[in-house]
Enzyme design. Structure first.
Site, mmCIF file in Angstrom:
data_model
loop_
_atom_site.group_PDB
_atom_site.id
_atom_site.type_symbol
_atom_site.label_atom_id
_atom_site.label_comp_id
_atom_site.label_asym_id
_atom_site.label_seq_id
_atom_site.Cartn_x
_atom_site.Cartn_y
_atom_site.Cartn_z
ATOM 1 C CG ASP A 14 -77.822 -2.701 -71.309
ATOM 2 O OD1 ASP A 14 -77.790 -2.633 -70.064
ATOM 3 O OD2 ASP A 14 -78.555 -3.495 -71.936
ATOM 4 C CG ASP A 109 -78.461 -1.846 -66.352
ATOM 5 O OD1 ASP A 109 -79.577 -1.338 -66.577
ATOM 6 O OD2 ASP A 109 -78.127 -2.971 -66.737
ATOM 7 C CD GLU A 110 -81.169 -0.118 -70.550
ATOM 8 O OE1 GLU A 110 -81.547 0.428 -71.596
ATOM 9 O OE2 GLU A 110 -81.864 -0.927 -69.911
HETATM 10 MG MG LIG Z 1 -77.974 -4.160 -68.492
#
Ligand SMILES: [Mg+2]
Length: 333
Positions: A14, A109-110
């Site tokens: 993350d 974003d993961e």
């Molecule tokens: Mg994040």
């Protein structure tokens, strides 16, 4: 439960305050300042990402920009550049794919990685996580948090334990000590509604849920109840599904209380539905490219049409324009 010899090593990565960190990287004068990335700094939009400097003021993703400005008047408000973040996101995924082909992008974003069996090449999972963190820092000067666990559920919870720049391992046997004290809301899939039902049963923590008999849970929540109970024990057998980008769809539909051929009324409804989808995209940090419409007539004849936009978007306007265009082209009055 995993069988000996079949244990998996799953990583969840993350990025830390991704959009804000990218802006701080691109403009070093913003480093150390409360940076708030949003759809429209002057408008009525919501916050996409708040930098770690902005968070002590109480600024959070999903919050209206006006509220963020009240909480943090000294904040630097920036209009997000989604194309830039997508480009970077794809470059990060390319790095991850040098470690294993089993990379599942989960959001912009993961990502999940299955590194089972990669030990021979790159060392143990924690070592792989360290290599990934170092590589992302070296290439982009950005930090991320990584969770290491035997499944996706625990890996995702682990990456959240020590943000920013964290690296946390959760083993199956750590579940009672590390997971059970957390509130049920921390469990994937427990939203406001489910939380209310669980609270009503006296279940406050994940541990309470694990110790609760499964039958009444199933009675109250159906299959979800059974699944949540297993999750409270840290059980999750879902595989890491490699793909180019997460494929998901978000939609809203509405049945008019009475049939109409009034174009203005129909346009107002399409606008409202488009804005609703846009709001949910932004709230969850997603972007999309394909707009679908579904029209149902009084005689229940239903048509669906779809068309892709040139760029990824989470803008109400872009969604609405395309939806209206599709509508006009296909509407049989
Ligand atoms: Mg994040």
């Amino acid at each position: 439960m995993a069988i000996a010899g079949h244990e998996r090593n799953i990583l969840h990565l993350d990025m830390d305050a991704f959009f804000a960190a990218v802006e701080q990287h691109d403009n070093p004068r913003l480093k150390g300042k409360p940076v708030i990335v949003c759809g429209d700094p002057e408008g009525r939009g919501v916050v996409s990402t708040a930098s770690y400097e902005a968070r002590p003021f109480g600024v959070k993703a999903g919050m209206p920009v006006a509220q963020a400005k009240r909480l943090c008047p000294q904040g630097v408000f920036i209009k997000g550049d989604i194309q830039k973040y997508i480009k970077l996101s794809l470059q990060i995924i390319d790095i991850l794919k040098t470690f294993t082909p089993l990379v599942e992008p989960y959001s912009i974003d993961e990502s999940f990685l299955d590194v089972t069996g990669c030990e021979g090449l790159f060392g143990p999972p924690v070592g792989i996580a360290k290599l990934i963190k170092a590589e992302i820092r070296r290439k982009f000067d950005l930090t991320c948090s990584i969770g290491v666990a035997p499944n996706k559920l625990l890996a995702k919870m682990a990456s959240d334990f020590q943000k920013p720049d964290g690296l946390v391992v959760i083993r199956q046997e750590d579940v009672p000590e590390k997971i059970w004290p957390l509130p049920v809301r921390a469990l994937m899939g427990v939203g406001e509604k489910t939380e209310k039902v669980l609270h009503g049963l006296g279940i406050k923590t994940i541990g309470d849920l694990a110790r609760y008999p499964v039958e009444p849970l199933e009675y109250r929540l159906g299959v979800v109840g059974k699944a949540l109970h297993a999750m409270a024990w840290g059980i999750d057998n879902s595989p890491v599904r490699p793909s180019g980008l997460p494929i998901k769809s978000m939609s809203n539909e509405y049945t008019l209380p009475e049939d109409t051929t009034n174009q203005e009324i129909l346009k107002a409804h399409i606008m409202r539905l488009s804005c609703e989808v846009g709001r949910r995209l932004r709230k969850n940090g997603y972007v999309g490219r394909t707009v679908n419409i579904k029209l149902r007539y009084h005689d229940f004849i239903t048509i669906t049409r779809s068309e892709s936009l040139r760029d990824f978007t989470d803008s109400d306007k872009a969604i609405c324009e395309k939806a209206w265009e599709l509508f006009l082209r296909n509407w049989q009055k």
